[in-house]
Write a protein that holds these residues in place. Structure first.
Motif, PDB file in Angstrom:
ATOM      1  N   ASN A  48       0.833  -1.209   0.000  1.00  0.00           N
ATOM      2  CA  ASN A  48       0.000   0.000   0.000  1.00  0.00           C
ATOM      3  C   ASN A  48       0.866   1.257   0.000  1.00  0.00           C
ATOM      4  N   ILE A  49       1.924   1.240   0.807  1.00  0.00           N
ATOM      5  CA  ILE A  49       2.844   2.383   0.856  1.00  0.00           C
ATOM      6  C   ILE A  49       3.496   2.583  -0.510  1.00  0.00           C
ATOM      7  N   ALA A  50       3.967   1.480  -1.104  1.00  0.00           N
ATOM      8  CA  ALA A  50       4.647   1.567  -2.401  1.00  0.00           C
ATOM      9  C   ALA A  50       3.701   2.096  -3.480  1.00  0.00           C
ATOM     10  N   MET A  51       2.470   1.596  -3.514  1.00  0.00           N
ATOM     11  CA  MET A  51       1.510   2.053  -4.524  1.00  0.00           C
ATOM     12  C   MET A  51       1.170   3.524  -4.337  1.00  0.00           C
TER      13      MET A  51
ATOM     14  N   LEU B 147      10.972  -9.427   2.096  1.00  0.00           N
ATOM     15  CA  LEU B 147      10.183  -9.691   0.891  1.00  0.00           C
ATOM     16  C   LEU B 147       9.565  -8.402   0.347  1.00  0.00           C
ATOM     17  N   ALA B 148       9.233  -7.493   1.254  1.00  0.00           N
ATOM     18  CA  ALA B 148       8.591  -6.237   0.838  1.00  0.00           C
ATOM     19  C   ALA B 148       9.543  -5.332   0.057  1.00  0.00           C
ATOM     20  N   ASP B 149      10.861  -5.516   0.204  1.00  0.00           N
ATOM     21  CA  ASP B 149      11.810  -4.685  -0.545  1.00  0.00           C
ATOM     22  C   ASP B 149      11.473  -4.699  -2.034  1.00  0.00           C
ATOM     23  N   ALA B 150      11.125  -5.893  -2.539  1.00  0.00           N
ATOM     24  CA  ALA B 150      10.865  -6.053  -3.974  1.00  0.00           C
ATOM     25  C   ALA B 150       9.601  -5.324  -4.414  1.00  0.00           C
ATOM     26  N   LEU B 151       8.698  -5.046  -3.477  1.00  0.00           N
ATOM     27  CA  LEU B 151       7.449  -4.370  -3.841  1.00  0.00           C
ATOM     28  C   LEU B 151       7.715  -2.917  -4.244  1.00  0.00           C
ATOM     29  N   PHE B 152       8.660  -2.279  -3.582  1.00  0.00           N
ATOM     30  CA  PHE B 152       9.008  -0.899  -3.945  1.00  0.00           C
ATOM     31  C   PHE B 152       9.665  -0.866  -5.327  1.00  0.00           C
ATOM     32  N   THR B 153      10.481  -1.884  -5.620  1.00  0.00           N
ATOM     33  CA  THR B 153      11.081  -2.004  -6.949  1.00  0.00           C
ATOM     34  C   THR B 153      10.004  -2.281  -7.997  1.00  0.00           C
ATOM     35  N   LYS B 154       9.106  -3.201  -7.676  1.00  0.00           N
ATOM     36  CA  LYS B 154       8.018  -3.574  -8.591  1.00  0.00           C
ATOM     37  C   LYS B 154       7.200  -2.361  -9.018  1.00  0.00           C
ATOM     38  N   HIS B 155       6.947  -1.461  -8.084  1.00  0.00           N
ATOM     39  CA  HIS B 155       6.120  -0.293  -8.383  1.00  0.00           C
ATOM     40  C   HIS B 155       6.944   0.908  -8.868  1.00  0.00           C
ATOM     41  N   GLY B 156       8.251   0.711  -9.036  1.00  0.00           N
ATOM     42  CA  GLY B 156       9.083   1.765  -9.597  1.00  0.00           C
ATOM     43  C   GLY B 156       9.256   2.962  -8.687  1.00  0.00           C
TER      44      GLY B 156
END
Length: 343
Positions: free
Chosen positions: A124-127, A174-183
């Motif tokens: 949610n933070i990343a999005m 695992l959440a590290d990749a979510l920030f990368t995923k969302h650019g």
């Protein structure tokens, strides 16, 4: 990698001033707005206190309850505005991220003990950061342990039907990749064991039955344990916002890397009471029965089995470049020894 071009989200719009000789475009402020999640907590509070009143920054302190005493004390600080948001609600995050240059992002596993919830909140933070064009997120994180170690001797822990080794580490990792995923332009900030755990997590010295006290952990006596004041994590994060070259990198901080034997000796000096280090096995620690004992027992085992690499990822000298007033254990004890509960 090439440092990104310098950009800034403005706290106010440019305006035109006129002199008798020329029309000049000026900017009322080059202020960077930093939105701080968990502002009433130890890490987020450290970010707020470090940047409050500092030239060039305004702070949006995020909390669920803006009427709490902690929130009111933050609101009284220079350059700080307290606003409400919910990590489970992307739209509420977008509202408090809008116009911000940076976001300090932290999640609290110990509030719910759910890796799935922590992962959902991180996404949610990343999005929200992506949708509002945030220029720099500092994500307070930890290792996904199986990515750094085979963990074959560390028992698995089932959480919602998924097996983890160190749940409160692994979900953040695992959440590290979510920030990368969302650019999202992100600095991953590895944290360390809090000195504050001696106060708030029941990990301080306990009576040993012989008139003295024991500091009890399962770390072998020669292993180093990177430690830091929780507030100093936030202060280091504040320093990260001033260095765009750290975007896209994973960094780690520690106030001091020391053995548990040395920790006990420092406690004895400051408490003016006999304190010895008592080493138990990892299995014994896991069996202590308090909430999260299995998770923490696994954590200590991971730190021990990968000790050299774990410590190397947390650089005291580098941390001091981000926060020159970084406290080692003696400095922290000088300030907080009276808060350690003694039975």
């Amino acid at each position: 990698t090439e440092a990104p071009k310098k950009t800034s989200q403005r706290a106010s719009k440019p305006h035109v001033t006129h002199s008798p000789h020329t029309a000049q475009l000026t900017t009322m402020s080059d202020t960077k707005i930093i939105t701080v999640i968990g502002a009433t907590g130890a890490q987020g509070g450290g970010v707020v206190r470090t940047l409050s009143g500092r030239s060039g920054y305004e702070i949006r302190a995020i909390t669920r309850d803006t009427s709490s005493d902690k929130a009111k004390s933050l609101a009284a600080m220079p350059g700080v505005t307290v606003v409400a948001a919910d990590l489970d609600d992307v739209s509420s995050l977008e509202k408090v991220f809008e116009g911000a240059y940076g976001v300090f992002a932290v999640t609290n596993f110990w509030e719910h003990f759910s890796p799935a919830k922590e992962l959902a909140q991180a996404e949610n933070i990343a999005m929200a950061a992506k949708n509002t064009d945030v220029k720099h997120v500092v994500w307070s994180t930890l290792e996904h342990t199986p990515s750094h170690h085979d963990c074959v001797n560390i028992p698995s822990i089932d959480k919602d039907g998924v097996e983890y080794k160190v749940p409160h580490f692994d979900a953040k990792g695992l959440a590290d990749a979510l920030f990368t995923k969302h650019g999202v332009p992100t600095t991953n900030l590895y944290t360390a064991f809090y000195f504050d755990n001696l106060v708030h997590f029941g990990m301080g010295p306990k009576p040993d039955g012989d008139g003295g006290y024991a500091l009890t952990f399962p770390m072998p006596a020669d292993d180093l344990l990177p430690c830091i004041a929780a507030e100093d994590i936030g202060a280091c994060a504040a320093g990260v916002f001033g260095d765009e070259s750290l975007i896209g990198k994973t960094i780690g901080v520690s106030g001091e890397n020391l053995t548990c034997v040395a920790m006990a000796e420092k406690l004895a000096t400051h408490l003016k009471k006999p304190v010895k280090y008592k080493q138990v096995t990892f299995d014994q620690y896991r069996s202590f029965g308090f909430p999260g004992a299995d998770d923490l027992g696994n954590m200590f085992q991971f730190k021990s089995e990968t000790n050299k690499a774990f410590v190397a990822r947390r650089d005291v000298t580098f941390a001091k470049t981000l926060h020159p007033e970084l406290m080692d254990m003696d400095a922290w004890l000088t300030k907080h020894v009276d808060t350690i509960p003694m039975e």
